[in-house]
Design an enzyme around this catalytic site. Structure first.
Site, PDB file in Angstrom:
ATOM      1  N   LYS A  44       0.861  -1.332   0.104  1.00 34.28           N
ATOM      2  CA  LYS A  44      -0.038   0.119  -0.117  1.00 34.28           C
ATOM      3  C   LYS A  44       0.919   1.245  -0.005  1.00 34.28           C
ATOM      4  CE  LYS A  44      -1.866   1.594   3.995  1.00 34.28           C
ATOM      5  NZ  LYS A  44      -1.176   2.953   4.400  1.00 34.28           N
ATOM      6  N   ASN A  45       1.878   1.112   0.714  1.00 34.35           N
ATOM      7  CA  ASN A  45       2.424   2.416   1.159  1.00 34.35           C
ATOM      8  C   ASN A  45       3.506   2.908   0.069  1.00 34.35           C
ATOM      9  OD1 ASN A  45       1.281   2.968   3.393  1.00 34.35           O
ATOM     10  ND2 ASN A  45       3.148   2.443   4.833  1.00 34.35           N
ATOM     11  N   CYS A 138      -5.116  12.173  12.661  1.00 39.39           N
ATOM     12  CA  CYS A 138      -5.745  10.844  12.419  1.00 39.39           C
ATOM     13  C   CYS A 138      -5.575   9.933  13.782  1.00 39.39           C
ATOM     14  CB  CYS A 138      -5.413   9.999  11.138  1.00 39.39           C
ATOM     15  SG  CYS A 138      -3.858   9.266  11.515  1.00 39.39           S
ATOM     16  N   ARG A 143       0.143  13.871  13.305  1.00 41.98           N
ATOM     17  CA  ARG A 143       0.374  13.939  11.794  1.00 41.98           C
ATOM     18  C   ARG A 143       0.682  15.409  11.241  1.00 41.98           C
ATOM     19  NH1 ARG A 143      -1.280   8.470   9.729  1.00 41.98           N
ATOM     20  NH2 ARG A 143       0.742   8.535   8.534  1.00 41.98           N
ATOM     21  N   ASP A 330       4.457   0.117  12.024  1.00 44.69           N
ATOM     22  CA  ASP A 330       3.448  -0.499  11.355  1.00 44.69           C
ATOM     23  C   ASP A 330       3.164  -1.676  11.820  1.00 44.69           C
ATOM     24  OD1 ASP A 330       2.496   1.867  10.091  1.00 44.69           O
ATOM     25  OD2 ASP A 330       3.281   1.338   8.260  1.00 44.69           O
ATOM     26  N   ARG A 422      -8.444  -0.589   4.676  1.00 42.04           N
ATOM     27  CA  ARG A 422      -7.465   0.341   4.164  1.00 42.04           C
ATOM     28  C   ARG A 422      -6.235  -0.352   3.831  1.00 42.04           C
ATOM     29  NH1 ARG A 422      -8.182   5.625   7.493  1.00 42.04           N
ATOM     30  NH2 ARG A 422      -6.953   6.583   6.039  1.00 42.04           N
TER      31      ARG A 422
END
Ligand code: UD1
Length: 441
Positions: A44-45, A138, A143, A330, A422
């Site tokens: 994803k990143n 978030c 952030r 993560d 997500r």
């Protein structure tokens, strides 16, 4: 009497129907041994900044191994809004870009994914102006984006922040600059690379983030004609070029999904094989699981995960999250889920985000013994977790609750599945193919 998962699924579904609430939940019947092989999805990143990068190009980009996630879908919607053609066929995404036809991104699109901030550098470079809503904090922390904005100002952008909106202009184009980041921010490094790829002159970024996803973005841009050197190291030099074309590019495998699946194997005392893994990207992750008693056998792009011989995980002493090549923030939540059933105490120190232990309160509902204070979490392993109704409040926390559910006695009901979606593509399917008893209702 022990309920079967299907019966429970029916009960939950009936309740949802009666109460008129339409939300997804995962129902997990724990303590099933996993086995077999799972393919690891694309990262994803990597996919998100690469999709943003396509606005800089003129031509067609074919992106293979692009994960089908709500965050990726949000980026495709932004691309279409900006005037690009973007479509998915299976795991391949095709983007046709002829430069952007607008410079604004509406608030409702910006809010769909926090990572949309990476469009800032790309749209500014492509259109000479970028107007987008301020991303704000978030689930995992404040952030801020001060490092992004300071760097863009150094490159000649005029940045105005008003009423929750960012308006950045570079009427005379962006120019190369010497940018020293005080912290190796992943997003800021990406935004600078995107802004600098077609800027006038050479940009040097020191103390740049070194994550594999940075290297993947540079690889994509270089295939499109950019001149980026040093990605993956602390100093990146970007020699601006006039134009970029499209290219074919395969997104790298998602190292965090791989780490999560390792955690799932570890908590269920299972042997599984992961396909499509770049071992070097897991350099800080595998030794921690080895500390816990797991072992690994690597063959080409496969990784076999072997659980501890005695069955029970050992404590991992101290786990500190750090920028790459350190242990990734993560992967903290899934690893912490594994530590809850280890035979001793593991201490976590979360150095990257300030609010990244929200899943621990839910794990405690399942019988875990965890105390948190600030950046510290002390996890005293218990003999067993017990299934409970728990609620995910962020992406990796959701993955931790699923891992915990897999080893808990009885049924676990995880709500907040939208967070999981997500970042994890069909996660319940991947796990059920490995033998887990998990259903989405
Ligand atoms: C990216 C990843 C995310 C991962 C994180 C750290 C994507 C889409 N997301 O997020 O999954 O957890 O890297 O590896 O790639 N900071 C500032 N000012 C800034 C920018 C960052 O103070 O301008 C701080 C943040 O608040 C945070 C730390 O720096 O405390 C790390 O943030 P950063 O590396 O920028 O993470 P993201 O790019 O947001």
């Amino acid at each position: 009497m022990k309920q079967t998962p299907n019966l429970l699924a029916v009960i939950v579904w009936t309740k949802i129907e009666k109460e008129g609430v339409c939300v997804s939940k995962l129902i997990i019947a724990g303590r099933q041994r996993l086995g077999g092989t799972a393919a690891v999805q694309g990262a994803k990143n990597s996919a998100l900044p690469i999709l943003a990068a396509t606005v800089l190009t003129k031509g067609e980009s074919v992106l293979y191994h692009c994960p089908d996630l709500s965050d990726v879908d949000a980026s495709l919607q932004i691309l279409r809004y900006l005037g690009c053609k973007a479509q998915r066929s299976g795991s391949t995404v095709l983007v046709q870009s002829d430069g952007v036809c607008r410079h604004d991104i509406p608030d409702e699109l910006m809010r769909k994914t926090r990572s949309s901030i990476v469009f800032l550098g790309a749209v500014l470079a492509a259109a000479g102006r970028a107007r987008l809503s301020f991303p704000g904090g978030c689930e995992i922390g404040l952030r801020p984006i001060d490092l992004h904005l300071k760097a863009l100002r150094q490159m000649g952008a005029i940045v105005r922040e008003r009423h929750g909106w960012l308006d950045c202009r570079a009427p005379h184009g962006l120019r190369g600059a010497e940018i020293a980041l005080p912290f190796p921010s992943v997003g800021a490094t990406e935004d600078i690379m995107l802004a600098a790829a077609t800027a006038n002159g050479v940009t040097t970024v020191t103390n740049a983030a070194r994550e594999p996803e940075i290297t993947d973005l540079a690889d994509y841009l270089n295939k499109c004609g950019a001149r980026i050197h040093g990605a993956g190291e602390s100093t990146i030099v970007i020699d601006g070029v006039k134009t970029l074309g499209g290219c074919d590019h395969a997104i790298i495998p998602d190292r965090i999904v791989a780490a999560t699946l390792i955690a799932c194997a570890a908590v269920t005392n299972s042997e599984i094989t992961l396909k499509g893994v770049i071992h070097s990207h897991l350099g800080a992750v595998l030794p921690v699981f080895e500390d816990a008693g797991c072992s690994f056998s690597a063959f080409e792009n496969e990784l076999r995960v072997i659980p501890p011989a005695g069955g029970r995980l050992r404590p991992m002493k101290i786990v500190r999250t750090m920028p790459y090549p350190g242990f990734p923030t993560d992967a903290q939540a899934p690893l912490l889920a594994a530590a809850t059933v280890a035979g001793g105490t593991t201490v976590f120190i979360e150095n990257i985000f300030e609010n990244r232990y929200r899943h621990t309160a839910e794990l405690v509902r399942m019988g875990a013994d965890i105390k948190t204070e600030g950046k510290f979490a002390v996890v005293d392993g218990v003999d067993r977790l017990y299934g409970a109704a728990v609620e995910a409040t962020d992406l990796r926390g959701a993955a931790a609750l699923v891992a915990a559910g897999l080893c808990a006695e009885g049924m676990t009901e995880v709500s907040g599945v939208k967070y999981l979606e997500r970042g994890y593509e069909n996660f319940e399917l991947v796990l059920s193919q490995l033998g887990a008893d998990i259903h989405k209702v």
